[in-house]
Design an enzyme around this catalytic site. Structure first.
Site, short mmCIF file in Angstrom:
data_model
loop_
_atom_site.label_atom_id
_atom_site.label_comp_id
_atom_site.label_asym_id
_atom_site.label_seq_id
_atom_site.Cartn_x
_atom_site.Cartn_y
_atom_site.Cartn_z
N GLY A 198 6.19 -26.22 64.71
CA GLY A 198 6.56 -26.53 66.09
C GLY A 198 6.06 -27.90 66.51
N ASP A 199 6.54 -28.37 67.66
CA ASP A 199 6.13 -29.65 68.24
C ASP A 199 6.46 -30.85 67.35
OD1 ASP A 199 5.09 -28.17 70.34
OD2 ASP A 199 3.10 -28.03 69.41
N LYS A 212 11.48 -32.02 68.64
CA LYS A 212 12.86 -31.54 68.83
C LYS A 212 13.43 -32.00 70.17
CE LYS A 212 11.21 -27.37 68.35
NZ LYS A 212 9.82 -27.66 67.94
N LYS A 230 12.75 -34.67 71.92
CA LYS A 230 13.16 -36.08 71.87
C LYS A 230 14.47 -36.22 71.10
CE LYS A 230 12.80 -40.40 69.80
NZ LYS A 230 12.22 -41.68 69.56
N GLY A 271 7.55 -26.07 74.43
CA GLY A 271 7.32 -27.22 75.31
C GLY A 271 7.98 -28.41 74.66
N HIS A 272 9.11 -28.82 75.19
CA HIS A 272 9.89 -29.90 74.57
C HIS A 272 9.79 -31.15 75.44
CE1 HIS A 272 12.53 -26.80 72.21
NE2 HIS A 272 11.24 -26.73 71.94
N THR A 274 0.64 -18.31 73.20
CA THR A 274 0.69 -19.14 74.41
C THR A 274 0.39 -18.30 75.65
OG1 THR A 274 3.05 -18.73 74.58
CG2 THR A 274 2.38 -20.73 73.41
N GLN A 308 10.10 -23.74 68.55
CA GLN A 308 9.08 -23.45 67.53
C GLN A 308 9.45 -24.14 66.20
OE1 GLN A 308 10.13 -20.29 69.51
NE2 GLN A 308 8.73 -21.36 70.85
N THR A 321 5.31 -16.66 65.63
CA THR A 321 5.89 -16.24 66.90
C THR A 321 6.75 -15.01 66.64
OG1 THR A 321 6.95 -17.01 68.92
CG2 THR A 321 7.91 -17.79 66.84
N THR A 331 0.39 -25.45 76.68
CA THR A 331 -0.93 -24.91 77.03
C THR A 331 -2.01 -25.99 77.12
OG1 THR A 331 -1.38 -24.52 74.70
CG2 THR A 331 -0.46 -22.67 75.95
N GLY A 332 -1.71 -27.20 76.68
CA GLY A 332 -2.70 -28.28 76.71
C GLY A 332 -3.76 -28.15 75.63
N ARG A 333 -3.61 -27.15 74.73
CA ARG A 333 -4.62 -26.96 73.69
C ARG A 333 -4.55 -28.09 72.68
NH1 ARG A 333 -3.24 -21.09 71.48
NH2 ARG A 333 -1.15 -21.88 71.89
N PRO A 334 -5.72 -28.52 72.12
CA PRO A 334 -5.67 -29.55 71.07
C PRO A 334 -4.92 -29.01 69.86
CG PRO A 334 -7.93 -28.77 71.40
CD PRO A 334 -7.09 -28.11 72.45
P1 GDP Z 1 8.92 -30.32 70.43
O1 GDP Z 1 8.28 -29.08 70.89
O2 GDP Z 1 9.39 -30.25 69.00
O3 GDP Z 1 10.01 -30.81 71.35
O4 GDP Z 1 7.78 -31.44 70.43
P2 GDP Z 1 6.70 -31.71 71.61
O5 GDP Z 1 7.39 -32.34 72.75
O6 GDP Z 1 5.92 -30.48 71.88
O7 GDP Z 1 5.71 -32.70 70.87
C1 GDP Z 1 6.18 -33.88 70.31
C2 GDP Z 1 5.43 -35.06 70.94
O8 GDP Z 1 5.70 -36.22 70.18
C3 GDP Z 1 5.88 -35.40 72.35
O9 GDP Z 1 4.76 -35.85 73.07
C4 GDP Z 1 6.88 -36.52 72.15
O10 GDP Z 1 6.98 -37.36 73.28
C5 GDP Z 1 6.27 -37.24 71.00
N1 GDP Z 1 7.16 -37.96 70.08
C6 GDP Z 1 8.38 -37.61 69.59
N2 GDP Z 1 8.78 -38.49 68.67
C7 GDP Z 1 7.80 -39.42 68.55
C8 GDP Z 1 7.60 -40.57 67.73
O11 GDP Z 1 8.41 -40.92 66.88
N3 GDP Z 1 6.44 -41.26 67.91
C9 GDP Z 1 5.50 -40.91 68.83
N4 GDP Z 1 4.41 -41.64 68.93
N5 GDP Z 1 5.65 -39.83 69.60
C10 GDP Z 1 6.77 -39.08 69.46
P1 IMO Z 2 7.90 -25.75 70.48
O1 IMO Z 2 9.31 -25.28 70.76
C1 IMO Z 2 4.01 -24.99 68.70
C2 IMO Z 2 2.67 -20.83 68.51
C3 IMO Z 2 1.49 -20.47 69.39
C4 IMO Z 2 0.85 -19.39 68.54
C5 IMO Z 2 2.06 -18.67 67.94
C6 IMO Z 2 2.45 -17.41 68.68
O2 IMO Z 2 7.31 -26.56 71.57
O3 IMO Z 2 7.81 -26.37 69.14
P2 IMO Z 2 3.66 -17.00 71.01
O4 IMO Z 2 3.27 -17.41 72.40
O5 IMO Z 2 4.98 -17.52 70.56
O6 IMO Z 2 3.52 -15.53 70.78
O7 IMO Z 2 2.53 -17.67 70.08
O8 IMO Z 2 3.14 -19.60 67.99
N1 IMO Z 2 3.81 -21.46 69.24
C7 IMO Z 2 4.10 -22.77 69.19
N2 IMO Z 2 3.44 -23.78 68.58
N3 IMO Z 2 5.16 -25.23 69.36
C8 IMO Z 2 5.84 -24.22 69.94
O9 IMO Z 2 7.05 -24.38 70.51
C9 IMO Z 2 5.29 -22.91 69.91
N4 IMO Z 2 5.67 -21.72 70.39
C10 IMO Z 2 4.76 -20.84 69.96
O10 IMO Z 2 0.64 -21.57 69.58
O11 IMO Z 2 0.15 -19.98 67.47
MG MG Z 3 6.50 -28.43 71.76
#
Ligand code: GDP
Ligand code: IMO
Ligand code: MG
Length: 427
Positions: A12-13, A16, A18, A40-41, A128, A223, A238, A300-303
């Site tokens: 995850g994260d 997607k 962007k 959280g996108h 979460t 995810q 998840t 969630t703001g978690r590291p």
């Molecule tokens: P998602 O859940 O897959 O949509 O990803 P998140 O938004 O949770 O986390 C991705 C983070 O990376 C966000 O803070 C974006 O703004 C940032 N991001 C996306 N692409 C890039 C990149 O190429 N470089 C940098 N520095 N940040 C990026």
């Molecule tokens: P995006 O779409 C990163 C993780 C949680 C936990 C596990 C189960 O932003 O990539 P849940 O609340 O789904 O039962 O939690 O999955 N998790 C994510 N980690 N990005 C996410 O979504 C996530 N959605 C759930 O941190 O470990």
């Molecule tokens: Mg995310």
């Protein structure tokens, strides 16, 4: 124009949000198909910076229709808040529609999420806390309440009555906590229903029409593959499938209609919550990546836990998704590092393995085997053409491509829309 599924390829994260925001320029429809407001996108565009949880990242397009598919579990209060926030920022949400088949997150799902985590103690998943697991459990147990049920108040009361009786028995007799009031929950959900009624539709027909018109349709994953309940690090996963296959089920589209599957990978690895992560760095480099990239959860703001790119896991993810192309995001985060490591195998109980084990016990014992590559140590955030990337960066990407066995057609060097290098068309 085709249907492209945009899929999280790691934990995850990956970026997607962007990538979908970027591709939406040409899209006529964007469909979220799994998860809930655990996602959280992050999207940064001329409208501002947003962390979207339920609304598809296509919402900023002046013409794309955005659907929340049947495979998403919806917390109606959270969705209403998100719509209001977007409207306050001047974003038009009149082209947003919600499947009438999507299950709802109910107040007891959120309570159970917390209570079950407490019960797991030292083995907590680190969810979460949004009620995702309990809501998908109820869907499978046929105890769910769906968006469509909000449109018939009498039927809603009848269904809620019997389900809440059962849920209250568990709350009071198993967990010893107070029961929920039928009256309060019912009235709250009636209000939600009134608010969301204009958005609730049968959506598969809309999707089919867009596909038949030959428009570009994006399926927006939530995810990542390694959080999939079947193929991820179970039970630290998840509860719905983030895979491309999950896109078919959660949007209501047949596999034959998907033309391209874009796997979104970070140039390194991160994970939030518990569970194995073989390349996790608990050292200065891990700390440096976290701070440079501001790796803190958008929900969630978690590291986030940070580590080197795990090519073994990436190859597995490519296999179970069938990626036709990859997006590599956050390449710029590696700009300052003198040397980079890629995990190309694991040492497990004295043996070298090249596959991603199914059991978390085995994964916990896996020691990464690294291949080292030189860093580039120059900024890349301003680069817009692939050939202008430093040679070492191109070599790093080429090595990733060997493992994921598809071309990295999109490379991102910053969070803004324009900080993207579209190397080749995605199809
Ligand atoms: P998602 O859940 O897959 O949509 O990803 P998140 O938004 O949770 O986390 C991705 C983070 O990376 C966000 O803070 C974006 O703004 C940032 N991001 C996306 N692409 C890039 C990149 O190429 N470089 C940098 N520095 N940040 C990026
Ligand atoms: P995006 O779409 C990163 C993780 C949680 C936990 C596990 C189960 O932003 O990539 P849940 O609340 O789904 O039962 O939690 O999955 N998790 C994510 N980690 N990005 C996410 O979504 C996530 N959605 C759930 O941190 O470990
Ligand atoms: Mg995310």
């Amino acid at each position: 124009m085709p249907v492209i599924a945009v899929i999280g390829a790691q934990w995850g994260d990956e970026g997607k949000g962007k990538v979908v925001d970027l591709l939406t320029e040409k899209a006529e429809m964007v469909v979220r198909f799994s998860g809930g407001d655990n996602a959280g996108h992050t999207v940064i565009n001329p409208w501002g910076k947003f962390a979207l949880h339920l609304v598809p990242a296509g919402i900023f397009s002046p013409r794309a229709v955005c659907l929340i598919g049947n495979g998403v579990v919806i917390n109606p209060g959270a969705l209403i808040d998100e719509i209001e926030l977007l409207n306050r920022s001047g974003v038009d949400t009149s082209r947003l529609f919600i499947s009438d088949r999507a299950n709802l997150i109910m107040p007891y799902h959120i309570l159970f999420d917390g209570l079950e985590e407490k019960w797991r103690g030292g083995k907590a998943i680190g969810t979460t806390g949004k009620g995702i697991g309990p809501a998908f459990s109820d869907k499978a147990a046929r105890l769910g309440i769906r968006t469509g049920d909000l449109l018939d108040k009498e039927a809603l009361l009848e269904r809620l009555h019997s389900i809440l009786d059962y849920k209250n028995a568990i709350l009071t007799k198993v967990y010893g906590v107070s029961p929920l009031s039928l009256d309060e929950v019912y009235h709250q959900y009636c209000q939600y229903g009134e608010c969301l009624a204009p958005y609730i539709r049968e959506t598969t027909g809309m999707l089919e029409e867009a596909v038949n018109r030959g428009e570009l349709v994006l399926l927006e994953g939530a995810q990542g593959a390694l959080l999939d309940p079947d193929f991820g690090t179970y039970p630290y996963t998840t509860s719905s499938s983030p895979l491309a296959g999950g896109g078919c089920l959660g949007a209501g589209i047949g596999p034959s209609r998907i033309n391209a599957i874009l796997g979104v990978f970070k140039a390194y690895c991160t994970r939030v919550g518990s569970g194995p992560m073989p390349t996790e760095l608990d050292d200065e480099t891990g700390h440096l990546i976290r701070e440079r990239a501001q790796e803190y959860g958008a929900t969630t703001g978690r590291p986030r836990r940070c580590g080197w790119f795990d090519a073994v896991a990436a190859r597995f993810s490519a296999r179970i998704n069938g990626f036709t192309a990859a997006a590599i995001t956050r390449l710029d985060i590696l700009d300052t590092l003198p040397r980079l490591k890629l995990c190309v195998g694991y040492k497990l109980d004295g043996k070298t393995i090249d596959y991603f084990p199914s059991s978390v016990g085995a994964l916990d014992r896996c020691q990464p085997i690294y291949e080292e590559l030189p860093g580039w140590q120059v900024p890349t955030t301003h680069i817009r053409r692939y050939e202008q990337l430093p040679l070492q960066a191109r070599q790093y990407i080429a090595r990733l491509e060997e493992f994921i066995a598809c071309p990295a057609n999109l490379v991102c060097v910053g969070p803004e829309r324009e900080q993207s290098i579209l190397r080749k068309p995605l199809l």
